[in-house]
Design a protein around this motif. Structure first.
Motif, mmCIF file in Angstrom:
data_model
loop_
_atom_site.group_PDB
_atom_site.id
_atom_site.type_symbol
_atom_site.label_atom_id
_atom_site.label_comp_id
_atom_site.label_asym_id
_atom_site.label_seq_id
_atom_site.Cartn_x
_atom_site.Cartn_y
_atom_site.Cartn_z
ATOM 1 N N SER A 126 13.106 -8.023 -7.798
ATOM 2 C CA SER A 126 13.247 -7.140 -6.528
ATOM 3 C C SER A 126 13.762 -5.813 -7.125
ATOM 4 O O SER A 126 13.124 -4.787 -6.489
ATOM 5 N N TYR A 127 14.727 -5.554 -7.996
ATOM 6 C CA TYR A 127 15.205 -4.336 -8.222
ATOM 7 C C TYR A 127 14.238 -3.719 -8.845
ATOM 8 O O TYR A 127 14.077 -2.558 -8.998
ATOM 9 N N SER A 128 13.384 -4.379 -10.067
ATOM 10 C CA SER A 128 12.286 -3.543 -10.695
ATOM 11 C C SER A 128 11.295 -3.140 -9.751
ATOM 12 O O SER A 128 10.961 -1.795 -10.081
ATOM 13 N N ILE A 129 10.886 -3.672 -8.816
ATOM 14 C CA ILE A 129 9.952 -3.047 -7.806
ATOM 15 C C ILE A 129 10.408 -1.914 -7.206
ATOM 16 O O ILE A 129 9.798 -0.885 -6.864
ATOM 17 N N LEU A 130 11.662 -2.013 -6.495
ATOM 18 C CA LEU A 130 12.276 -0.934 -5.759
ATOM 19 C C LEU A 130 12.380 0.101 -6.728
ATOM 20 O O LEU A 130 12.001 1.278 -6.533
ATOM 21 N N LEU A 131 12.850 0.071 -8.191
ATOM 22 C CA LEU A 131 12.984 1.053 -8.948
ATOM 23 C C LEU A 131 11.626 1.861 -9.167
ATOM 24 O O LEU A 131 11.487 3.036 -9.204
ATOM 25 N N MET A 132 10.525 1.077 -9.461
ATOM 26 C CA MET A 132 9.084 1.477 -9.591
ATOM 27 C C MET A 132 8.725 2.130 -8.297
ATOM 28 O O MET A 132 8.075 3.140 -8.223
ATOM 29 N N ASN A 133 9.196 1.718 -6.906
ATOM 30 C CA ASN A 133 8.789 2.353 -6.076
ATOM 31 C C ASN A 133 9.343 3.935 -5.642
ATOM 32 O O ASN A 133 8.542 4.649 -5.217
ATOM 33 N N LEU A 134 10.338 4.086 -6.242
ATOM 34 C CA LEU A 134 10.732 5.443 -6.375
ATOM 35 C C LEU A 134 10.017 6.284 -7.319
ATOM 36 O O LEU A 134 10.052 7.423 -7.150
ATOM 37 N N CYS A 135 9.566 5.439 -8.373
ATOM 38 C CA CYS A 135 8.535 6.578 -9.346
ATOM 39 C C CYS A 135 7.118 6.579 -8.848
ATOM 40 O O CYS A 135 6.381 7.468 -9.340
ATOM 41 N N VAL A 136 6.809 5.936 -7.868
ATOM 42 C CA VAL A 136 5.310 6.222 -7.178
ATOM 43 C C VAL A 136 4.911 7.730 -7.036
ATOM 44 O O VAL A 136 3.829 7.898 -7.703
ATOM 45 N N PRO A 137 5.541 8.468 -6.220
ATOM 46 C CA PRO A 137 5.160 9.816 -6.106
ATOM 47 C C PRO A 137 5.045 10.528 -7.451
ATOM 48 O O PRO A 137 3.887 11.406 -7.678
ATOM 49 N N LEU A 138 5.750 10.633 -8.587
ATOM 50 C CA LEU A 138 5.407 11.150 -9.910
ATOM 51 C C LEU A 138 4.472 10.415 -10.605
ATOM 52 O O LEU A 138 3.525 11.170 -11.280
ATOM 53 N N ILE A 139 4.145 9.048 -10.424
ATOM 54 C CA ILE A 139 2.878 8.220 -11.019
ATOM 55 C C ILE A 139 1.834 8.825 -10.609
ATOM 56 O O ILE A 139 0.865 9.354 -11.321
ATOM 57 N N ASP A 140 1.826 8.961 -9.219
ATOM 58 C CA ASP A 140 0.292 9.507 -8.409
ATOM 59 C C ASP A 140 0.324 10.941 -9.055
ATOM 60 O O ASP A 140 -0.978 11.156 -9.150
ATOM 61 N N TYR A 142 0.744 -1.202 0.075
ATOM 62 C CA TYR A 142 -0.057 0.013 0.112
ATOM 63 C C TYR A 142 0.745 1.195 0.051
ATOM 64 O O TYR A 142 0.551 2.351 -0.834
ATOM 65 N N ALA A 143 1.902 1.271 0.813
ATOM 66 C CA ALA A 143 2.452 2.581 1.082
ATOM 67 C C ALA A 143 3.459 2.839 -0.348
ATOM 68 O O ALA A 143 3.708 3.942 -0.244
ATOM 69 N N SER A 144 3.913 1.838 -0.726
ATOM 70 C CA SER A 144 4.913 2.040 -1.776
ATOM 71 C C SER A 144 4.618 1.866 -3.320
ATOM 72 O O SER A 144 5.087 1.549 -4.253
ATOM 73 N N SER A 145 2.996 1.755 -3.353
ATOM 74 C CA SER A 145 2.464 1.763 -4.756
ATOM 75 C C SER A 145 1.610 2.782 -5.151
ATOM 76 O O SER A 145 1.065 3.227 -4.206
ATOM 77 N N PRO A 146 1.296 2.904 -6.246
ATOM 78 C CA PRO A 146 0.383 3.887 -6.564
ATOM 79 C C PRO A 146 -1.322 3.836 -6.342
ATOM 80 O O PRO A 146 -1.507 2.617 -5.795
ATOM 81 N N VAL A 147 -1.664 4.893 -6.005
ATOM 82 C CA VAL A 147 -3.154 4.953 -5.289
ATOM 83 C C VAL A 147 -4.185 4.786 -6.603
ATOM 84 O O VAL A 147 -5.623 4.566 -6.279
ATOM 85 N N THR A 148 -3.962 5.413 -7.618
ATOM 86 C CA THR A 148 -4.824 5.735 -8.631
ATOM 87 C C THR A 148 -4.949 4.481 -9.621
ATOM 88 O O THR A 148 -4.024 3.727 -9.551
ATOM 89 N N PRO A 149 -5.940 4.105 -10.255
ATOM 90 C CA PRO A 149 -6.108 3.002 -10.991
ATOM 91 C C PRO A 149 -5.160 2.959 -12.206
ATOM 92 O O PRO A 149 -4.530 2.022 -12.567
ATOM 93 N N LEU A 150 -5.048 4.022 -12.862
ATOM 94 C CA LEU A 150 -4.351 4.212 -13.746
ATOM 95 C C LEU A 150 -2.690 4.167 -13.427
ATOM 96 O O LEU A 150 -1.986 3.529 -14.146
ATOM 97 N N GLY A 151 -2.319 4.636 -12.389
ATOM 98 C CA GLY A 151 -1.151 4.425 -11.810
ATOM 99 C C GLY A 151 -0.629 2.991 -11.419
ATOM 100 O O GLY A 151 0.500 2.876 -11.765
#
Length: 337
Positions: free
Chosen positions: A309-323, A274-283
């Protein structure tokens, strides 16, 4: 006399709690964890690793909250989930100090330092795994880190049985490592073995069928959305079908990429944090697509055989921008010139 409490919108009422959600995750993970322990040759070592990881995460969280004069909230079971996920990302031959070190990094560095539950910007368990990979690569991925599965050769054709007979009982190359080193073409036996857990790997990488069932349980319970895991898995399949290890159109190879390694564990249980993934459906769709692309690229052309592992961590860093770029428009908002 009852007082009327007035607050701003939105007004959301739910019977769910953090503890209930985490309990559902534990229930969903338990069959795959038990299968991972039983199917590995070092079952006792795997069981102890899981226990140490969970206990260490709970103690580190309680200790930090106590020292920081915060409310000790280990009863929400989030530390138990982190410990379980961390253990499932470790080899069954892990020395017993490894889950303790990983638990410290997961709980203290990746979670509590940033404010605790809900404030972590990356998945704590994956952060612990990434730290252990960087600090102790031999223990995590070395030639002696994995052993042959307990029932290797029980399912398969003559070639599989011959490989089993020649296998060294002390060491075992995981399916993705074999593919990375230019292994033979994939057969239906390889896919069946990966699906039922008759392969080597970390404790949580072996039994794809129970991970899938656990993921379905979470979706039915509406703990997670279908978007991230389904898009993630579909992206890996399509990418591998087009740019596969044996060229385009290798259907068997693309299917094998889904059941080999930690894709199912990552897609259902870690990319959906929850904390490290987007909240919007498109996100969430973008998150799943990005994880799938990065996982495939790392597996095919990266230095590691596994890229989950690294793919998820890299996308975690992009979550604020995605949201930020996928947030819905506010009704009645005046468009800025």
């Amino acid at each position: 006399m009852n007082k009327l409490v007035v607050s701003s919108t939105p007004h959301i009422r739910s019977n769910d709690s953090v503890q209930k959600i985490m309990l559902d995750v534990i229930i969903a993970l338990t069959p795959a964890c038990v299968a991972g322990i039983i199917l590995h040759d070092h079952s006792l070592n795997a069981l102890i690793t899981v226990a140490i990881s969970i206990i260490a995460c709970v103690l580190f969280e309680a200790g930090f909250q106590k020292l920081a004069k915060q409310t000790v909230a280990v009863s929400d079971l989030s530390a138990v989930v982190t410990g379980l996920l961390l253990a499932m990302n470790l080899p069954e031959t892990s020395p017993f100090w490894m889950p303790i070190v990983g638990a410290f990094f997961s709980i203290i560095v990746a979670k509590q330092v940033f404010g605790g539950l809900g404030q972590n910007f990356i998945n704590p368990a994956l952060a612990g795994r990434a730290f252990l990979l960087a600090a102790y690569p031999t223990n995590m991925t070395g030639s002696s880190a994995f052993t042959a599965p307990r029932f290797l050769g029980a399912v398969g054709d003559a070639a599989t049985s011959a490989t089993s007979a020649a296998a060294d009982a002390a060491t075992y190359a995981t399916p993705l490592t074999t593919l990375k080193e230019g292994g033979a073409a994939i057969t239906s036996s390889d896919i069946i073995n990966g699906f039922i857990g008759n392969v080597g790997g970390t404790i949580g990488e072996t039994c794809a069928v129970f991970l899938i069932l656990g993921g379905i349980y979470l979706m039915v319970r509406k703990v997670i959305s279908w978007r991230i895991p389904v898009v993630y898995i579909a992206t890996v399949f399509i990418f591998m079908l087009i740019f596969g290890r044996n060229g385009a159109g290798d259907f068997m190879g693309a299917i094998n990429e889904l059941v080999a390694g930690g894709l199912m564990l990552g897609a259902f249980f870690m990319a959906t944090d929850y904390a490290s993934s987007p909240v919007t459906p498109l996100g969430q769709i973008i998150m799943g697509f990005g994880c799938g692309i990065l996982t495939s690229i790392i597996r095919l052309w990266g230095g590691y055989p596994e890229g989950v592992s690294y793919s998820i961590l890299l996308m975690n860093l992009c979550v604020p921008l995605i949201d930020r770029f996928t947030e819905p428009k506010i009704f009645g908002e005046v468009k800025k010139k």
